[in-house]
Design a protein around this motif. Sequence first.
Motif, mmCIF file in Angstrom:
data_model
loop_
_atom_site.group_PDB
_atom_site.id
_atom_site.type_symbol
_atom_site.label_atom_id
_atom_site.label_comp_id
_atom_site.label_asym_id
_atom_site.label_seq_id
_atom_site.Cartn_x
_atom_site.Cartn_y
_atom_site.Cartn_z
ATOM 1 N N PRO A 241 119.691 54.912 4.811
ATOM 2 C CA PRO A 241 119.244 55.849 3.758
ATOM 3 C C PRO A 241 119.522 55.372 2.334
ATOM 4 C CG PRO A 241 120.375 57.017 5.524
ATOM 5 C CD PRO A 241 120.568 55.562 5.787
ATOM 6 N N ASP A 242 120.489 54.462 2.148
ATOM 7 C CA ASP A 242 120.838 54.029 0.792
ATOM 8 C C ASP A 242 120.045 52.800 0.338
ATOM 9 O OD1 ASP A 242 122.160 52.569 2.765
ATOM 10 O OD2 ASP A 242 123.698 51.882 1.357
ATOM 11 N N VAL A 243 119.079 52.352 1.167
ATOM 12 C CA VAL A 243 118.294 51.159 0.824
ATOM 13 C C VAL A 243 116.806 51.525 0.778
ATOM 14 C CG1 VAL A 243 117.661 48.812 1.544
ATOM 15 C CG2 VAL A 243 119.989 49.624 1.923
ATOM 16 N N ASN A 244 116.121 51.126 -0.308
ATOM 17 C CA ASN A 244 114.682 51.363 -0.434
ATOM 18 C C ASN A 244 113.941 50.102 0.009
ATOM 19 O OD1 ASN A 244 112.103 52.195 -1.100
ATOM 20 N ND2 ASN A 244 112.355 51.819 -3.287
ATOM 21 N N ILE A 245 113.283 50.184 1.165
ATOM 22 C CA ILE A 245 112.528 49.041 1.696
ATOM 23 C C ILE A 245 111.040 49.320 1.551
ATOM 24 C CG2 ILE A 245 112.097 47.564 3.707
ATOM 25 C CD1 ILE A 245 114.806 48.418 4.836
ATOM 26 N N CYS A 246 110.322 48.411 0.898
ATOM 27 C CA CYS A 246 108.870 48.532 0.728
ATOM 28 C C CYS A 246 108.194 47.308 1.336
ATOM 29 C CB CYS A 246 108.496 48.611 -0.749
ATOM 30 S SG CYS A 246 109.199 50.030 -1.613
ATOM 31 N N ARG A 281 107.393 48.179 -9.212
ATOM 32 C CA ARG A 281 107.632 49.367 -10.059
ATOM 33 C C ARG A 281 108.092 50.571 -9.225
ATOM 34 N NH1 ARG A 281 102.938 46.972 -12.268
ATOM 35 N NH2 ARG A 281 101.509 48.394 -11.204
ATOM 36 N N GLN A 282 108.349 50.318 -7.926
ATOM 37 C CA GLN A 282 108.773 51.399 -7.029
ATOM 38 C C GLN A 282 110.283 51.384 -6.763
ATOM 39 O OE1 GLN A 282 106.892 53.922 -5.355
ATOM 40 N NE2 GLN A 282 105.381 53.411 -6.913
ATOM 41 N N ASP A 283 111.029 50.704 -7.635
ATOM 42 C CA ASP A 283 112.494 50.624 -7.521
ATOM 43 C C ASP A 283 112.924 50.156 -6.119
ATOM 44 O OD1 ASP A 283 115.185 50.882 -8.227
ATOM 45 O OD2 ASP A 283 115.271 52.968 -7.558
ATOM 46 N N PRO A 284 112.403 49.014 -5.640
ATOM 47 C CA PRO A 284 112.765 48.568 -4.288
ATOM 48 C C PRO A 284 114.084 47.786 -4.259
ATOM 49 C CG PRO A 284 111.207 47.032 -5.232
ATOM 50 C CD PRO A 284 111.480 48.080 -6.290
ATOM 51 N N ASP A 285 114.778 47.847 -3.140
ATOM 52 C CA ASP A 285 115.919 46.963 -2.892
ATOM 53 C C ASP A 285 115.447 45.748 -2.092
ATOM 54 O OD1 ASP A 285 118.105 48.650 -3.985
ATOM 55 O OD2 ASP A 285 117.448 50.027 -2.415
ATOM 56 N N ILE A 286 114.613 46.043 -1.088
ATOM 57 C CA ILE A 286 114.090 44.983 -0.215
ATOM 58 C C ILE A 286 112.568 45.078 -0.177
ATOM 59 C CG2 ILE A 286 114.064 44.061 2.154
ATOM 60 C CD1 ILE A 286 116.871 45.269 2.525
ATOM 61 N N ILE A 287 111.902 43.922 -0.300
ATOM 62 C CA ILE A 287 110.438 43.871 -0.233
ATOM 63 C C ILE A 287 110.045 42.951 0.919
ATOM 64 C CG2 ILE A 287 108.332 43.132 -1.430
ATOM 65 C CD1 ILE A 287 109.820 43.706 -4.079
ATOM 66 N N MET A 288 109.129 43.427 1.744
ATOM 67 C CA MET A 288 108.601 42.575 2.811
ATOM 68 C C MET A 288 107.124 42.305 2.538
ATOM 69 S SD MET A 288 106.800 42.275 5.919
ATOM 70 C CE MET A 288 106.904 43.465 7.232
ATOM 71 N N GLN A 306 114.049 36.468 -7.692
ATOM 72 C CA GLN A 306 114.918 36.008 -8.793
ATOM 73 C C GLN A 306 115.401 37.154 -9.671
ATOM 74 O OE1 GLN A 306 112.034 33.276 -10.430
ATOM 75 N NE2 GLN A 306 113.263 31.498 -9.861
ATOM 76 N N THR A 307 114.776 38.317 -9.502
ATOM 77 C CA THR A 307 115.106 39.437 -10.402
ATOM 78 C C THR A 307 115.801 40.579 -9.667
ATOM 79 O OG1 THR A 307 112.842 40.269 -10.105
ATOM 80 C CG2 THR A 307 113.273 38.924 -12.062
ATOM 81 N N GLY A 308 116.643 40.226 -8.701
ATOM 82 C CA GLY A 308 117.494 41.243 -8.081
ATOM 83 C C GLY A 308 116.939 41.911 -6.849
ATOM 84 N N HIS A 309 115.927 41.322 -6.191
ATOM 85 C CA HIS A 309 115.405 41.899 -4.956
ATOM 86 C C HIS A 309 115.581 40.926 -3.798
ATOM 87 C CE1 HIS A 309 112.985 43.486 -8.353
ATOM 88 N NE2 HIS A 309 113.177 44.641 -7.745
ATOM 89 N N LEU A 310 115.758 41.479 -2.611
ATOM 90 C CA LEU A 310 115.733 40.653 -1.402
ATOM 91 C C LEU A 310 114.299 40.690 -0.883
ATOM 92 C CD1 LEU A 310 117.463 38.998 0.638
ATOM 93 C CD2 LEU A 310 117.634 41.089 2.002
ATOM 94 N N VAL A 311 113.679 39.513 -0.751
ATOM 95 C CA VAL A 311 112.278 39.428 -0.337
ATOM 96 C C VAL A 311 112.192 38.701 0.998
ATOM 97 C CG1 VAL A 311 109.960 38.628 -0.963
ATOM 98 C CG2 VAL A 311 111.546 39.377 -2.753
ATOM 99 N N LEU A 312 111.455 39.291 1.945
ATOM 100 C CA LEU A 312 111.230 38.653 3.248
ATOM 101 C C LEU A 312 109.732 38.438 3.434
ATOM 102 C CD1 LEU A 312 113.791 40.781 3.669
ATOM 103 C CD2 LEU A 312 113.640 39.943 5.988
ATOM 104 N N SER A 313 109.359 37.283 3.993
ATOM 105 C CA SER A 313 107.943 37.029 4.228
ATOM 106 C C SER A 313 107.765 35.977 5.315
ATOM 107 C CB SER A 313 107.254 36.573 2.935
ATOM 108 O OG SER A 313 105.839 36.562 3.135
#
Length: 460
Positions: A241-246, A281-288, A306-313
Amino acid sequence: MNTEQLMALCQRHHAQLLTSDASMVNIAVVGTPAAELMEALRFATQKRIDIECWTSERMEKHRQLASQSHLPVASTAHSAVDILNHTLLQAMRQRASDIHIEPSEHACHIRLRIDGVLNPHTTLNAGLATSLIARLKVLGNLDIAERRLPQDGQFTAELANEPVSFRIATLPCSGGEKIVLRLLQQEQQALDIAQLGMSAEQQARFTEMLHQPQGLILVTGPTGSGKTVTLYSALQARNTPDVNICSVEDPIEIPLAGLNQTQINPRSGLTFQSVLRALLRQDPDIIMVGEIRDGETAEIAINAAQTGHLVLSTLHTNSTAETLIRLQQMGVARWMISSALSLVVAQRLVRRLCPHCRQQGQTNVVLPHTLWSRELPQWRPTGCDRCYHGFYGRIALFEVLTIDNDLRQAISSGAAIEVIEASARQTGMTSLFEHGCMAVEQGLTTVEELVRVLGMPNGG
């Protein structure tokens, strides 16, 4: 009017009844359909009438094939339904991922892809194949009259009292229309990193990077190598619940509660790039990102990392080191790659030996010492009533590369792939082939299966 009466009516007008179901009658004629035939059909049935205009040669061939195979000239919808139901049921029971229906001039071949390998299933005569294809198009809500363009759709059938979903794709070929059915939503895959099949060291590296606040994690391999399950397992591990994943995907393959998943729609202008920019612009913590397909998507993903997000692809490459070169080929600057990339996972799927019937040979397999230093057991897939040709399901092989400072230096200086691979080996990275050899030692697969999927590495 029943099927026999329709057949008799068609014969009177030198036409050929192909299929007849609850809503439609499919008929072939030579040249232009006679007005008397159309009038008689409209009088005889309220169903929609689909007319195919054949040459006299094709009509003659069709009649000859039907008589040679001792089947009625007109294949009734009932028999096509029976064959289709039987094929779908067999595919489900044998754990097939795909059904290939491939027409040729005089016949139609059906093959099933089981555990990643195509196996012949049955052969139908051309007339019955036409009925089968028409039936599938009706189920998939496709245009029955369109045979010149590819079409795709989806349908759900009840098999053994269970609803099973299929994706259908048609493609015009020289022998007719080829159809491939993909079985969807089979057994639920456990989305758990511990069950992926990584070694303890690989899992530790993967988990450590997954819990970093920022960086780029790439999962690579060809189509059908299990990348999606690895990616979703990683997301599920961080799904709290404390992580925003998009995510931005094409398509959304596994809907996950707790994730904000967006499917791209290029026709509406919803591309990977436009959605990815919106996600930032959706305040994500993690982006896939479902897949990095071009330089622009790669650059946006790397900027996000590079700007504070964890990105997976994911990326389509053959090894971890090759991934670094592929990103450069896409036009991404070396310094961007070296600063953002934190981990690369390469993977493949190999068939799993059936534990009930596997047999160990008297002699062991000796590989060149540069590949593997120990002798490997010679396993034989025997085959029993619990498996398919000695195998049951598949296991994943992994190569996990952590990007340390030495590697960052090598990437930014434009080092060759061999230098990067050598540097990776010094960090203790287990290669795909070595992980496969470990699986052979554990009796999970065979050396032959390893070579079939991976080939023999250089030095072998």
